[in-house]
Design a protein around this motif. Structure first.
Motif, PDB file in Angstrom:
ATOM      1  N   VAL A 129       7.784 -11.281  -2.689  1.00  0.00           N
ATOM      2  CA  VAL A 129       7.231 -10.420  -1.647  1.00  0.00           C
ATOM      3  C   VAL A 129       6.366 -11.242  -0.699  1.00  0.00           C
ATOM      4  CG1 VAL A 129       5.831  -8.373  -1.203  1.00  0.00           C
ATOM      5  CG2 VAL A 129       7.207  -8.517  -3.295  1.00  0.00           C
ATOM      6  N   HIS A 130       6.741 -11.242   0.551  1.00  0.00           N
ATOM      7  CA  HIS A 130       5.980 -11.964   1.575  1.00  0.00           C
ATOM      8  C   HIS A 130       4.728 -11.142   1.881  1.00  0.00           C
ATOM      9  CE1 HIS A 130       6.030 -15.028   4.770  1.00  0.00           C
ATOM     10  NE2 HIS A 130       5.340 -14.132   5.443  1.00  0.00           N
ATOM     11  N   VAL A 131       3.577 -11.733   1.615  1.00  0.00           N
ATOM     12  CA  VAL A 131       2.343 -10.954   1.765  1.00  0.00           C
ATOM     13  C   VAL A 131       1.930 -10.901   3.237  1.00  0.00           C
ATOM     14  CG1 VAL A 131      -0.094 -10.841   1.138  1.00  0.00           C
ATOM     15  CG2 VAL A 131       1.592 -11.529  -0.559  1.00  0.00           C
ATOM     16  N   CYS A 132       1.600  -9.697   3.683  1.00  0.00           N
ATOM     17  CA  CYS A 132       1.074  -9.522   5.035  1.00  0.00           C
ATOM     18  C   CYS A 132      -0.052  -8.501   4.962  1.00  0.00           C
ATOM     19  CB  CYS A 132       2.166  -9.045   5.981  1.00  0.00           C
ATOM     20  SG  CYS A 132       2.881  -7.479   5.490  1.00  0.00           S
ATOM     21  N   VAL A 133      -0.881  -8.490   5.981  1.00  0.00           N
ATOM     22  CA  VAL A 133      -1.979  -7.520   6.018  1.00  0.00           C
ATOM     23  C   VAL A 133      -1.389  -6.120   5.985  1.00  0.00           C
ATOM     24  CG1 VAL A 133      -3.847  -6.629   7.475  1.00  0.00           C
ATOM     25  CG2 VAL A 133      -3.531  -9.086   7.217  1.00  0.00           C
ATOM     26  N   GLY A 134      -1.927  -5.281   5.119  1.00  0.00           N
ATOM     27  CA  GLY A 134      -1.445  -3.903   5.032  1.00  0.00           C
ATOM     28  C   GLY A 134      -0.419  -3.691   3.930  1.00  0.00           C
ATOM     29  N   LEU A 135       0.001  -4.765   3.275  1.00  0.00           N
ATOM     30  CA  LEU A 135       0.990  -4.617   2.188  1.00  0.00           C
ATOM     31  C   LEU A 135       0.506  -3.616   1.138  1.00  0.00           C
ATOM     32  CD1 LEU A 135       3.623  -5.625   0.739  1.00  0.00           C
ATOM     33  CD2 LEU A 135       2.176  -7.343  -0.376  1.00  0.00           C
ATOM     34  N   ASP A 136      -0.807  -3.588   0.926  1.00  0.00           N
ATOM     35  CA  ASP A 136      -1.377  -2.695  -0.095  1.00  0.00           C
ATOM     36  C   ASP A 136      -1.165  -1.227   0.236  1.00  0.00           C
ATOM     37  OD1 ASP A 136      -3.296  -3.833   1.913  1.00  0.00           O
ATOM     38  OD2 ASP A 136      -4.464  -2.097   1.256  1.00  0.00           O
ATOM     39  N   HIS A 137      -0.793  -0.901   1.480  1.00  0.00           N
ATOM     40  CA  HIS A 137      -0.568   0.502   1.841  1.00  0.00           C
ATOM     41  C   HIS A 137       0.873   0.941   1.591  1.00  0.00           C
ATOM     42  CE1 HIS A 137      -4.520   0.780   3.507  1.00  0.00           C
ATOM     43  NE2 HIS A 137      -4.292  -0.159   4.396  1.00  0.00           N
ATOM     44  N   LEU A 138       1.727   0.012   1.241  1.00  0.00           N
ATOM     45  CA  LEU A 138       3.153   0.353   1.094  1.00  0.00           C
ATOM     46  C   LEU A 138       3.364   1.314  -0.075  1.00  0.00           C
ATOM     47  CD1 LEU A 138       6.082  -0.310   2.112  1.00  0.00           C
ATOM     48  CD2 LEU A 138       6.136  -2.088   0.370  1.00  0.00           C
ATOM     49  N   GLU A 139       3.928   2.468   0.244  1.00  0.00           N
ATOM     50  CA  GLU A 139       4.190   3.454  -0.798  1.00  0.00           C
ATOM     51  C   GLU A 139       5.348   2.962  -1.675  1.00  0.00           C
ATOM     52  OE1 GLU A 139       5.304   8.105  -0.918  1.00  0.00           O
ATOM     53  OE2 GLU A 139       4.252   7.401   0.882  1.00  0.00           O
ATOM     54  N   GLY A 140       5.185   3.056  -2.974  1.00  0.00           N
ATOM     55  CA  GLY A 140       6.252   2.614  -3.867  1.00  0.00           C
ATOM     56  C   GLY A 140       6.239   1.124  -4.150  1.00  0.00           C
ATOM     57  N   LEU A 141       5.141   0.482  -3.812  1.00  0.00           N
ATOM     58  CA  LEU A 141       4.987  -0.965  -4.012  1.00  0.00           C
ATOM     59  C   LEU A 141       5.330  -1.406  -5.447  1.00  0.00           C
ATOM     60  CD1 LEU A 141       3.797  -3.506  -2.535  1.00  0.00           C
ATOM     61  CD2 LEU A 141       1.573  -2.823  -3.434  1.00  0.00           C
ATOM     62  N   GLU A 142       5.072  -0.510  -6.380  1.00  0.00           N
ATOM     63  CA  GLU A 142       5.308  -0.823  -7.802  1.00  0.00           C
ATOM     64  C   GLU A 142       6.770  -1.178  -8.061  1.00  0.00           C
ATOM     65  OE1 GLU A 142       3.716   1.780  -6.574  1.00  0.00           O
ATOM     66  OE2 GLU A 142       1.667   1.371  -7.231  1.00  0.00           O
ATOM     67  N   GLU A 143       7.678  -0.685  -7.221  1.00  0.00           N
ATOM     68  CA  GLU A 143       9.108  -1.000  -7.386  1.00  0.00           C
ATOM     69  C   GLU A 143       9.380  -2.497  -7.248  1.00  0.00           C
ATOM     70  OE1 GLU A 143      11.731   1.159  -7.706  1.00  0.00           O
ATOM     71  OE2 GLU A 143      10.970   3.102  -7.030  1.00  0.00           O
ATOM     72  N   LEU A 144       8.425  -3.213  -6.644  1.00  0.00           N
ATOM     73  CA  LEU A 144       8.613  -4.647  -6.440  1.00  0.00           C
ATOM     74  C   LEU A 144       8.074  -5.461  -7.615  1.00  0.00           C
ATOM     75  CD1 LEU A 144       7.588  -4.734  -2.672  1.00  0.00           C
ATOM     76  CD2 LEU A 144       9.901  -4.838  -3.602  1.00  0.00           C
ATOM     77  N   CYS A 145       7.401  -4.761  -8.546  1.00  0.00           N
ATOM     78  CA  CYS A 145       6.899  -5.425  -9.755  1.00  0.00           C
ATOM     79  C   CYS A 145       8.032  -5.552 -10.769  1.00  0.00           C
ATOM     80  CB  CYS A 145       5.774  -4.604 -10.376  1.00  0.00           C
ATOM     81  SG  CYS A 145       4.325  -4.442  -9.325  1.00  0.00           S
ATOM     82  N   ILE A 146       7.886  -6.480 -11.677  1.00  0.00           N
ATOM     83  CA  ILE A 146       8.876  -6.643 -12.743  1.00  0.00           C
ATOM     84  C   ILE A 146       8.783  -5.413 -13.647  1.00  0.00           C
ATOM     85  CG2 ILE A 146       9.559  -8.116 -14.698  1.00  0.00           C
ATOM     86  CD1 ILE A 146       8.247 -10.462 -13.010  1.00  0.00           C
ATOM     87  N   PRO A 147       9.902  -4.723 -13.875  1.00  0.00           N
ATOM     88  CA  PRO A 147       9.852  -3.437 -14.587  1.00  0.00           C
ATOM     89  C   PRO A 147       9.080  -3.509 -15.910  1.00  0.00           C
ATOM     90  CG  PRO A 147      12.035  -3.825 -13.726  1.00  0.00           C
ATOM     91  CD  PRO A 147      11.257  -5.084 -13.476  1.00  0.00           C
ATOM     92  N   GLY A 148       8.242  -2.497 -16.119  1.00  0.00           N
ATOM     93  CA  GLY A 148       7.427  -2.453 -17.327  1.00  0.00           C
ATOM     94  C   GLY A 148       6.092  -3.155 -17.163  1.00  0.00           C
ATOM     95  N   THR A 149       5.898  -3.813 -16.022  1.00  0.00           N
ATOM     96  CA  THR A 149       4.661  -4.578 -15.780  1.00  0.00           C
ATOM     97  C   THR A 149       4.113  -4.230 -14.390  1.00  0.00           C
ATOM     98  OG1 THR A 149       5.516  -6.503 -14.579  1.00  0.00           O
ATOM     99  CG2 THR A 149       5.804  -6.511 -16.972  1.00  0.00           C
ATOM    100  N   ARG A 150       2.946  -4.791 -14.087  1.00  0.00           N
ATOM    101  CA  ARG A 150       2.385  -4.668 -12.726  1.00  0.00           C
ATOM    102  C   ARG A 150       2.472  -6.023 -12.028  1.00  0.00           C
ATOM    103  NH1 ARG A 150       1.666   0.555 -11.513  1.00  0.00           N
ATOM    104  NH2 ARG A 150      -0.006   0.059 -10.034  1.00  0.00           N
ATOM    105  N   VAL A 151       3.311  -6.893 -12.554  1.00  0.00           N
ATOM    106  CA  VAL A 151       3.389  -8.275 -12.071  1.00  0.00           C
ATOM    107  C   VAL A 151       4.311  -8.382 -10.851  1.00  0.00           C
ATOM    108  CG1 VAL A 151       4.107 -10.634 -12.692  1.00  0.00           C
ATOM    109  CG2 VAL A 151       2.963  -9.180 -14.390  1.00  0.00           C
ATOM    110  N   MET A 152       3.784  -8.964  -9.777  1.00  0.00           N
ATOM    111  CA  MET A 152       4.552  -9.092  -8.536  1.00  0.00           C
ATOM    112  C   MET A 152       4.471 -10.527  -8.017  1.00  0.00           C
ATOM    113  SD  MET A 152       4.208  -6.558  -5.269  1.00  0.00           S
ATOM    114  CE  MET A 152       2.912  -7.381  -4.375  1.00  0.00           C
ATOM    115  N   LEU A 153       5.623 -11.129  -7.791  1.00  0.00           N
ATOM    116  CA  LEU A 153       5.663 -12.489  -7.226  1.00  0.00           C
ATOM    117  C   LEU A 153       5.389 -12.401  -5.727  1.00  0.00           C
ATOM    118  CD1 LEU A 153       6.314 -15.533  -7.711  1.00  0.00           C
ATOM    119  CD2 LEU A 153       8.695 -14.981  -7.154  1.00  0.00           C
ATOM    120  N   CYS A 154       4.327 -13.080  -5.285  1.00  0.00           N
ATOM    121  CA  CYS A 154       3.875 -12.977  -3.893  1.00  0.00           C
ATOM    122  C   CYS A 154       3.993 -14.316  -3.190  1.00  0.00           C
ATOM    123  CB  CYS A 154       2.400 -12.568  -3.857  1.00  0.00           C
ATOM    124  SG  CYS A 154       2.123 -10.882  -4.402  1.00  0.00           S
TER     125      CYS A 154
END
Ligand SMILES: [Fe+2]
Length: 222
Positions: free
Chosen positions: A80-105
């Motif tokens: 996930v390319h980090v940009c200002v406002g990324l934290d507002h993205l609805e459904g962001l959790e879908e980008l985490c590895i399933p079962g975790t909150r881990v996201m490659l940024c």
């Protein structure tokens, strides 16, 4: 061995132009001894439609799963390319590895721009995401150390570790536990896992420590 960063989903990004390339990539990974691989297609929030990205990624995952008969366990992720406002993205959790909150940024090439530190703070505190910074060797070390000081950890690609002159400066980060994963960052089939294996060989017990960290990080996904 676990590959935390790999572009192997057919047609999902420029890492694989189709199923045959993806199957060849997985065959190379298997030969190298990879048993778990996180598929991390690029997601650029400023450019890509989120819904379209998820559909395309799922179609690619299903195509690969239907045609791959090997032994590697595939986990779904994203770079996930980090940009200002990324934290507002609805459904962001879908980008985490399933079962975790881990996201490659992935940071922008020029590093942190205004407002991005706050974005990371909100990802951590409001969204309870666990960011892992992709290929931290590519950026200005103080930028990375500032993010480390916020409690964010990093991933290293095998490539700089396979170079005698580039790897020395990375060792303190490994020894302080700030590197929690290794990745091939495989694109296409030209390089395969030769650099990954060189890195494993060079790292020795340090590789075992990183493996331990990444399996702990992903324990709810494994
Ligand atoms: Fe990548």
């Amino acid at each position: 061995m676990l590959d935390f960063h790999a572009h192997v989903l057919p047609g999902a990004d420029h890492g694989s132009d189709g199923l045959q390339t993806s199957l060849r990539q997985l065959a190379l990974a298997e030969q190298a001894g990879i048993d778990v691989l996180v598929a991390t297609p690029h997601f650029y929030p400023q450019r890509d439609d989120f819904g379209h990205f998820l559909k395309k990624r799922e179609a690619a995952r299903a195509e690969l799963a239907d045609n791959y008969g090997g032994s590697i366990r595939l986990l779904l992720g994203a770079e996930v390319h980090v940009c200002v406002g990324l934290d507002h993205l609805e459904g962001l959790e879908e980008l985490c590895i399933p079962g975790t909150r881990v996201m490659l940024c992935e940071l922008p090439f020029r590093g942190l721009t205004g407002g991005m530190t706050e974005t990371f703070e909100r990802l951590l505190e409001d969204r309870e995401i666990v960011p892992v910074l992709a290929h931290v060797d590519r950026y200005e070390p103080t930028t990375i150390e500032n993010l480390f000081s916020m409690g964010i950890n990093g991933q290293l690609n095998a490539e700089p570790l396979s170079h005698h002159f580039r790897r020395r400066r990375l060792l303190p980060w490994i020894d302080r536990g700030q590197i929690v994963a290794l990745g091939s960052d495989i694109h296409g089939t030209a390089i395969g896992y030769s650099q990954y294996l060189k890195a494993v060989d060079f790292l020795g017990p340090r590789f075992d420590a990183i493996e331990e960290r990444v399996r702990e990080l992903l324990k709810d996904a494994l």
